[in-house]
Design an enzyme around this catalytic site. Structure first.
Site, PDB file in Angstrom:
ATOM      1  N   ASP A 188      16.944  31.412 -20.732  1.00 14.54           N
ATOM      2  CA  ASP A 188      17.611  32.477 -21.487  1.00 14.54           C
ATOM      3  C   ASP A 188      17.771  31.947 -22.909  1.00 14.54           C
ATOM      4  O   ASP A 188      18.584  31.059 -23.154  1.00 14.54           O
ATOM      5  CB  ASP A 188      18.987  32.773 -20.868  1.00 14.54           C
ATOM      6  CG  ASP A 188      19.758  33.802 -21.705  1.00 14.54           C
ATOM      7  OD1 ASP A 188      20.856  34.199 -21.293  1.00 14.54           O
ATOM      8  OD2 ASP A 188      19.240  34.204 -22.775  1.00 14.54           O
ATOM      9  N   GLY A 191       9.406  33.763 -24.166  1.00 17.45           N
ATOM     10  CA  GLY A 191       8.977  35.160 -24.026  1.00 17.45           C
ATOM     11  C   GLY A 191       7.542  35.178 -23.529  1.00 17.45           C
ATOM     12  O   GLY A 191       6.759  36.071 -23.817  1.00 17.45           O
ATOM     13  N   LYS A 225      14.026  42.480 -37.649  1.00 16.08           N
ATOM     14  CA  LYS A 225      12.824  41.732 -38.035  1.00 16.08           C
ATOM     15  C   LYS A 225      12.865  41.384 -39.530  1.00 16.08           C
ATOM     16  O   LYS A 225      12.488  40.290 -39.937  1.00 16.08           O
ATOM     17  CB  LYS A 225      11.559  42.526 -37.688  1.00 16.08           C
ATOM     18  CG  LYS A 225      11.239  42.539 -36.195  1.00 16.08           C
ATOM     19  CD  LYS A 225      10.961  41.139 -35.658  1.00 16.08           C
ATOM     20  CE  LYS A 225      10.582  41.146 -34.193  1.00 16.08           C
ATOM     21  NZ  LYS A 225      10.381  39.764 -33.666  1.00 16.08           N
ATOM     22  N   TYR A 272      15.271  47.546 -34.664  1.00 17.36           N
ATOM     23  CA  TYR A 272      14.187  46.563 -34.521  1.00 17.36           C
ATOM     24  C   TYR A 272      13.690  46.131 -35.907  1.00 17.36           C
ATOM     25  O   TYR A 272      13.588  44.935 -36.194  1.00 17.36           O
ATOM     26  CB  TYR A 272      13.075  47.204 -33.719  1.00 17.36           C
ATOM     27  CG  TYR A 272      11.794  46.421 -33.586  1.00 17.36           C
ATOM     28  CD1 TYR A 272      10.623  46.896 -34.147  1.00 17.36           C
ATOM     29  CD2 TYR A 272      11.750  45.222 -32.858  1.00 17.36           C
ATOM     30  CE1 TYR A 272       9.429  46.195 -34.009  1.00 17.36           C
ATOM     31  CE2 TYR A 272      10.568  44.531 -32.718  1.00 17.36           C
ATOM     32  CZ  TYR A 272       9.413  45.020 -33.295  1.00 17.36           C
ATOM     33  OH  TYR A 272       8.228  44.330 -33.155  1.00 17.36           O
ATOM     34  N   GLY A 327       5.761  38.222 -21.805  1.00 21.93           N
ATOM     35  CA  GLY A 327       5.686  39.497 -22.540  1.00 21.93           C
ATOM     36  C   GLY A 327       4.263  39.815 -22.960  1.00 21.93           C
ATOM     37  O   GLY A 327       3.329  39.058 -22.703  1.00 21.93           O
ATOM     38  N   GLN A 328       4.104  40.976 -23.660  1.00 21.66           N
ATOM     39  CA  GLN A 328       2.759  41.442 -24.020  1.00 21.66           C
ATOM     40  C   GLN A 328       2.010  40.414 -24.859  1.00 21.66           C
ATOM     41  O   GLN A 328       0.848  40.091 -24.577  1.00 21.66           O
ATOM     42  CB  GLN A 328       2.843  42.755 -24.823  1.00 21.66           C
ATOM     43  CG  GLN A 328       1.469  43.307 -25.167  1.00 21.66           C
ATOM     44  CD  GLN A 328       1.493  44.462 -26.164  1.00 21.66           C
ATOM     45  OE1 GLN A 328       2.498  44.725 -26.817  1.00 21.66           O
ATOM     46  NE2 GLN A 328       0.360  45.130 -26.302  1.00 21.66           N
ATOM     47  N   ASP A 357      10.480  32.078 -19.867  1.00 21.25           N
ATOM     48  CA  ASP A 357      10.909  33.475 -19.959  1.00 21.25           C
ATOM     49  C   ASP A 357      12.111  33.672 -19.039  1.00 21.25           C
ATOM     50  O   ASP A 357      12.323  32.876 -18.114  1.00 21.25           O
ATOM     51  CB  ASP A 357       9.754  34.416 -19.553  1.00 21.25           C
ATOM     52  CG  ASP A 357       9.917  35.816 -20.152  1.00 21.25           C
ATOM     53  OD1 ASP A 357       9.032  36.254 -20.894  1.00 21.25           O
ATOM     54  OD2 ASP A 357      10.966  36.448 -19.878  1.00 21.25           O
TER      55      ASP A 357
HETATM   56  C1  VAH Z   1       6.705  48.503 -31.512  1.00 22.71           C
HETATM   57  N1  VAH Z   1       4.693  47.388 -30.714  1.00 22.71           N
HETATM   58  O1  VAH Z   1       6.144  49.545 -31.327  1.00 22.71           O
HETATM   59  C2  VAH Z   1       5.861  47.235 -31.591  1.00 22.71           C
HETATM   60  C3  VAH Z   1       5.368  46.986 -32.993  1.00 22.71           C
HETATM   61  C4  VAH Z   1       4.464  48.002 -35.102  1.00 22.71           C
HETATM   62  C5  VAH Z   1       4.947  48.257 -33.717  1.00 22.71           C
HETATM   63  O2  VAH Z   1       6.300  46.273 -33.701  1.00 22.71           O
HETATM   64  O3  VAH Z   1       7.908  48.441 -31.619  1.00 22.71           O
END
Ligand code: VAH
Length: 315
Positions: free
Chosen positions: A51, A6, A145, A141, A9-10, A32
């Site tokens: 991948d 990754g 996590k 998300y 990515g940011q 990536d």
């Molecule tokens: C998001 N930048 O906005 C991420 C982060 C706490 C936010 O996990 O999904």
């Protein structure tokens, strides 16, 4: 050799650059699915197309390149995840399980995998949210996590895999663009302040969120990874905190440099996500275990962001 998955990515861009500065560019392999980020090209280290969902391909890469550490940053973030729940769950979970299993099989020395303050939900304390508390995530998300944290804990205790993790707040950076997060407004606002002298914010003006400037986040990651294993009391994921602010406050910080800067507010579906998260985080466990301490406050971040973005935009 270190593998960063990754890497375009940011977080990936900045972490790859930092790791290359410490360990030498040729010892940090950036991987990536997307094409190589320009800043990474400039730093001169190896780049491979990967991948992370292809476990066999990842396993061959780990063997061929003598990988001893893996940083897994590939993920679908909160806002995008709500548009593609199944993809977010399968990518965020399977990528981690692939890495953890290969780390176990090949005795990889260390693994890093980021969690997020997004694991907390509406029933978690809003102020100074503790390391251990009621945690009921309401985004895919956040669910992925939080589940991932328990897999990290499992692989550490059952197989001895030294996997470490941080619950990042919203991260703000100028070297790389954010990708589909609810906190992305805090990056867009600086670009628009310089380009348009105004910004239309997708969150309400008093939406407080835990945030952090990328240099602090990168330093926290390196410090955690370099801490002696015996000092680490948390093997799910450490709370991490720096600054909490609202769109109104970051706008005021920008106006100290661009007095005519104007804000408009047009909350969208991301408001519900933001409202489900804590407004501030208690990271005293990270401070006690490995001496974590942030260095950037809002005004110092604003000054650095605007200064560097001006240079970037001048080309
Ligand atoms: C998001 N930048 O906005 C991420 C982060 C706490 C936010 O996990 O999904």
């Amino acid at each position: 050799k270190i593998l960063v998955i990754g890497a375009s990515g940011q977080i990936g861009v900045e972490l790859t650059l930092a790791l290359r500065n410490i360990y030498g560019a040729s010892n940090v392999i950036a991987a990536d699915l997307r094409e190589e980020n320009d800043l990474l090209k400039g730093s001169g280290g190896p780049y491979v197309s990967l991948d992370v969902m292809n476990k066999e391909m990842l396993h061959v890469l780990v063997l061929r390149q003598n990988i001893t550490q893996i940083y897994l940053l590939a993920a679908i973030l909160s806002a995008t995840g709500e548009k593609n729940p199944n993809l977010a769950w399968s990518l965020n979970m399977q990528s981690l399980l692939n890495v953890l299993d290969i780390a176990r099989e090949e005795n990889i020395h260390k693994v890093y995998w980021p969690s997020s303050i997004a694991v907390f939900g509406p029933t978690s304390p809003k102020q100074l949210c503790p390391q251990q508390t009621i945690i009921e995530p309401t985004t895919v998300y956040g669910i992925s996590k939080y589940a991932g944290e328990f897999w990290c804990n499992y692989y550490f205790h059952r197989y001895g895999v030294d996997v470490r993790s941080l619950r990042y707040p919203g991260l703000i950076s100028y070297k790389s663009a954010p990708g589909g997060g609810t906190t992305d407004y805090a990056v867009e606002i600086y670009h628009d302040a310089l380009d348009e002298k105004q910004y239309e914010c997708f969150l309400k003006e008093d939406t407080y969120l835990p945030m952090m400037y990328m240099p602090d986040a990168i330093r926290a990651t390196i410090e955690l990874m370099e801490a002696p294993a015996e000092k680490l009391s948390v093997r799910t994921s450490y709370n991490l905190s720096a600054i909490s602010f609202s769109p109104k406050e970051i706008a005021e910080s920008i106006r100290k440099h661009i007095p005519e800067f104007k804000m408009k507010y047009k909350p969208d579906y991301r408001q519900v996500i933001a409202d489900s998260w804590p407004q501030s985080i208690d990271d005293s466990v990270a401070a006690n275990d490995w001496s974590w301490k942030p260095e950037y406050d809002l005004d110092r971040m604003t000054e650095d962001m605007l200064k560097n973005l001006k240079v970037q935009k001048a080309g």
